[in-house]
Scaffold this motif. Structure first.
Motif, short mmCIF file in Angstrom:
data_model
loop_
_atom_site.label_atom_id
_atom_site.label_comp_id
_atom_site.label_asym_id
_atom_site.label_seq_id
_atom_site.Cartn_x
_atom_site.Cartn_y
_atom_site.Cartn_z
N GLY A 6 0.84 -1.20 0.00
CA GLY A 6 0.00 0.00 0.00
C GLY A 6 0.86 1.24 0.00
O GLY A 6 2.04 1.19 0.38
N ILE A 7 0.27 2.34 -0.44
CA ILE A 7 1.01 3.60 -0.41
C ILE A 7 0.06 4.72 -0.01
O ILE A 7 -1.11 4.72 -0.41
N GLN A 8 0.55 5.63 0.82
CA GLN A 8 -0.33 6.70 1.29
C GLN A 8 -0.49 7.79 0.23
O GLN A 8 0.45 8.08 -0.49
N ILE A 38 -4.35 2.25 -2.29
CA ILE A 38 -4.04 3.57 -1.76
C ILE A 38 -4.49 3.57 -0.30
O ILE A 38 -5.68 3.43 -0.01
N ALA A 39 -3.53 3.76 0.61
CA ALA A 39 -3.81 3.66 2.05
C ALA A 39 -4.34 5.00 2.57
O ALA A 39 -3.66 5.71 3.31
N ASP A 40 -5.58 5.32 2.21
CA ASP A 40 -6.13 6.62 2.62
C ASP A 40 -6.42 6.68 4.13
O ASP A 40 -6.24 7.71 4.77
N VAL A 124 -1.96 3.00 16.59
CA VAL A 124 -2.56 1.78 16.06
C VAL A 124 -2.24 1.59 14.57
O VAL A 124 -2.51 0.53 13.99
N TYR A 125 -1.64 2.60 13.97
CA TYR A 125 -1.28 2.58 12.55
C TYR A 125 -0.73 1.22 12.08
O TYR A 125 -1.21 0.65 11.10
N PRO A 126 0.24 0.63 12.80
CA PRO A 126 0.78 -0.66 12.32
C PRO A 126 -0.21 -1.81 12.42
O PRO A 126 -0.06 -2.80 11.70
N LEU A 128 -3.46 -1.47 11.71
CA LEU A 128 -4.23 -1.34 10.47
C LEU A 128 -3.40 -1.88 9.29
O LEU A 128 -3.93 -2.55 8.40
N GLN A 129 -2.12 -1.60 9.33
CA GLN A 129 -1.25 -2.11 8.26
C GLN A 129 -1.22 -3.65 8.28
O GLN A 129 -1.27 -4.29 7.23
N ALA A 130 -1.16 -4.23 9.48
CA ALA A 130 -1.20 -5.70 9.59
C ALA A 130 -2.53 -6.22 9.05
O ALA A 130 -2.58 -7.22 8.32
N GLY A 140 4.08 -11.97 0.67
CA GLY A 140 5.22 -11.07 0.41
C GLY A 140 4.74 -9.63 0.36
O GLY A 140 3.73 -9.32 -0.25
N VAL A 141 5.48 -8.75 1.06
CA VAL A 141 5.10 -7.34 1.09
C VAL A 141 6.29 -6.48 0.63
O VAL A 141 7.22 -6.22 1.40
N PRO A 142 6.27 -6.05 -0.64
CA PRO A 142 7.39 -5.25 -1.14
C PRO A 142 7.33 -3.81 -0.63
O PRO A 142 6.38 -3.09 -0.92
N VAL A 143 8.33 -3.43 0.14
CA VAL A 143 8.39 -2.07 0.72
C VAL A 143 9.84 -1.62 0.81
O VAL A 143 10.76 -2.41 0.59
N GLY A 144 10.03 -0.35 1.15
CA GLY A 144 11.37 0.15 1.45
C GLY A 144 11.75 -0.22 2.88
O GLY A 144 10.91 -0.71 3.65
N ASP A 146 12.33 1.37 5.59
CA ASP A 146 11.68 2.01 6.74
C ASP A 146 10.40 1.29 7.18
O ASP A 146 9.91 1.52 8.28
N GLN A 147 9.85 0.44 6.31
CA GLN A 147 8.59 -0.24 6.65
C GLN A 147 8.79 -1.64 7.22
O GLN A 147 7.83 -2.30 7.63
N VAL A 148 10.03 -2.11 7.26
CA VAL A 148 10.30 -3.49 7.66
C VAL A 148 9.78 -3.78 9.07
O VAL A 148 9.19 -4.83 9.34
#
Ligand code: ADP
Ligand code: TRP
Length: 325
Positions: A6-8, A38-40, A124-126, A128-130, A140-144, A146-148
Motif C-alpha cells: 500500500g502507499i499513502q 491507496i492507504a487513505d 494503532v497505525y501498524p 491497520l497495516q497488519a 510477500g510485502v514489497p516495501v522500502g 523504513d517499513q520493515v
C-alpha cells in the motif's frame, strides 16, 4: 507468491519511492497474484485537509498507474472502499501488545513531528497495516527499508492470532530490493530521500527536465574527484551511483570504471540526461491519465469489486475463530 503493498496518498511520488518500492511492484505483477492499494485511512493520522483528500487519492492512483501498476494484472483499489480493513484492525488490536506499538520507530518519529496531534490512530497505525496484509493472506510485502519493522509486527500479530485462535493467517515477509532500499536525500545524503524533507531532497517521478538538471547539478557530493562507491566515506556520490545504476541497469562497478577520472560535473551531466530520458514515459502517461479521471475512478471501483470477496471471506473465517460467528 501472494503479494500486497500500500502507499499513502500524501504528495507526489519521488524516485526513492519508485526505486525502493513501486519498481518491485511493477516487476512482481508479471508473475504473481498482486494486490496494491491507496492507504487513505493511514493518511488520516497526520494533519490533512479534508477538502483535498479526494483529489489526493485520485492523484496518487494516477501516479501509480503511470508508474506501471497494471490494473489488468493486479488488483488496485482504495483502502477505505473495503470496510473489512477497519473491522479486522479492531479484531487484531485485541491480540497486539501495546508495548510493541510504542516501540515503533515511525510512531516515535511522528509523535515528535506532530506534537500537537498525537492521536490514537498514530499508535494503532501498524495494526491497520497488519490488517491490510492479513485480510488478503498476503505472503510477500514489497516495501522500502523504513517499513520493515511494521511488516515484522504484522508477522508477530499473525503468529499470536494463530496461536490463540487457530491458524488463519500466513506470516508475511517484507520483500526488499537488493539495492535501492534506501535512496538518500539529494541535499543531504545522510538522510533518507523523503517527501517530508521538502522538494530539494527529491526528484519527483514526473519532474520536468529543467528541475531534474537543477537538482542533480546541485546535489551534495563529497570532496575529492574520483567516482567511487563508498557509502560511509562518500555518501553523496555513492547515492548518485546507486540511482544511476538502477535507472541504467548497469552494475555500479561498470559505472565506476566508465566515470573514474571524468570528474563529478561530467558524471552529474550524464546522470541528468539518463533521468530525463528514463522519466519521460512516466510524465507522458501521467499527463494522459490526468485527462481521464472518470476512467481512473472506474478502474479503482473495479479493483474494489475484486478485493471485496477476498476480504469478506477472511473476515468471516476470523470472526468464526474468535467466537463472533
Ligand atoms: P516518504 O518518506 O517520501 O513520505 P513514504 O513513507 O510514503 O515516503 O513511503 C512510500 C514507500 O516508498 C514505502 O514502501 C517506503 O519504504 C518507500 N520509500 C520511501 N522513501 C524511500 C527511499 N528514500 N528509498 C527507498 N524507498 C523509499
Ligand atoms: N505504511 C506504509 C507506508 O507508509 C503504507 C501501507 C499501508 C502499507 N498499508 C500497507 C505498506 C500494507 C505495505 C502493506 O509506506
Amino acid at each position: 507468491m501472494k503479494i500486497l503493498s500500500g502507499i499513502q496518498p500524501t504528495g507526489s511520488i519521488h524516485i526513492g519511492n519508485y526505486l525502493g518500492a513501486i519498481k518491485q511492484w511493477v516487476e512482481l505483477q508479471e508473475k504473481n497474484e498482486c494486490i496494491f492499494f491507496i492507504a487513505d485511512l493511514h493518511s488520516l493520522t497526520i494533519p490533512y485537509k479534508p477538502e483535498e483528500l479526494a483529489k489526493n487519492i485520485i492523484e496518487a492512483a494516477i501516479a501509480h498507474l503511470a508508474a506501471g501498476i497494471d490494473p489488468q494484472k493486479s488488483i488496485f483499489f482504495v483502502q477505505s472502499d473495503i470496510k473489512e480493513h477497519t473491522e479486522l484492525c479492531w479484531l487484531l488490536n485485541t491480540v497486539c501488545p501495546v508495548g510493541e506499538l510504542q516501540r515503533m520507530t515511525q510512531y516515535k518519529e511522528k509523535t515528535k513531528q506532530f506534537k500537537k496531534n498525537i492521536n490514537a490512530g498514530l499508535l494503532v497505525y501498524p495494526v491497520l497495516q497488519a490488517a491490510d496484509i492479513l485480510l488478503y493472506k498476503a505472503e510477500g510485502v514489497p516495501v522500502g527499508k523504513d517499513q520493515v519493522q511494521h511488516i515484522e509486527l504484522a508477522r508477530t500479530i499473525a503468529r499470536k492470532f494463530n496461536q490463540r485462535f487457530g491458524k488463519v493467517f500466513p506470516e508475511p515477509k517484507a520483500l526488499l530490493p537488493k539495492i535501492g532500499a534506501k535512496i538518500m536525500a539529494l541535499d543531504n545524503p545522510k538522510q533518507k530521500m523523503s517527501k517530508s524533507l521538502g522538494p530539494q531532497s527529491y526528484i519527483s517521478l514526473f519532474e520536468d527536465s529543467k528541475e531534474i538538471k537543477k537538482k542533480i547539478m546541485s546535489a551534495v557530493t563529497d570532496t575529492g574527484k574520483v567516482i567511487k562507491y563508498n557509502p560511509n566515506r562518500k555518501p553523496g556520490i555513492s547515492n548518485l551511483l546507486t540511482i544511476y545504476s538502477l535507472f541504467s541497469e548497469k552494475p555500479i562497478k561498470e559505472l565506476e570504471k566508465k566515470f573514474k577520472d571524468k570528474g563529478y560535473a561530467y558524471f552529474k551531466k550524464s546522470l541528468t540526461q539518463l533521468l530525463i530520458d528514463s522519466l519521460e514515459p512516466f510524465r507522458k502517461k501521467r499527463k494522459e491519465l490526468l485527462s481521464r479521471e472518470v476512467f481512473v475512478k472506474e478502474t479503482l471501483k473495479v479493483g474494489a469489486k475484486r478485493a471485496q470477496p477476498i476480504a469478506e471471506s477472511t473476515i468471516h473465517e476470523t470472526r468464526a475463530k474468535m467466537g463472533l460467528a
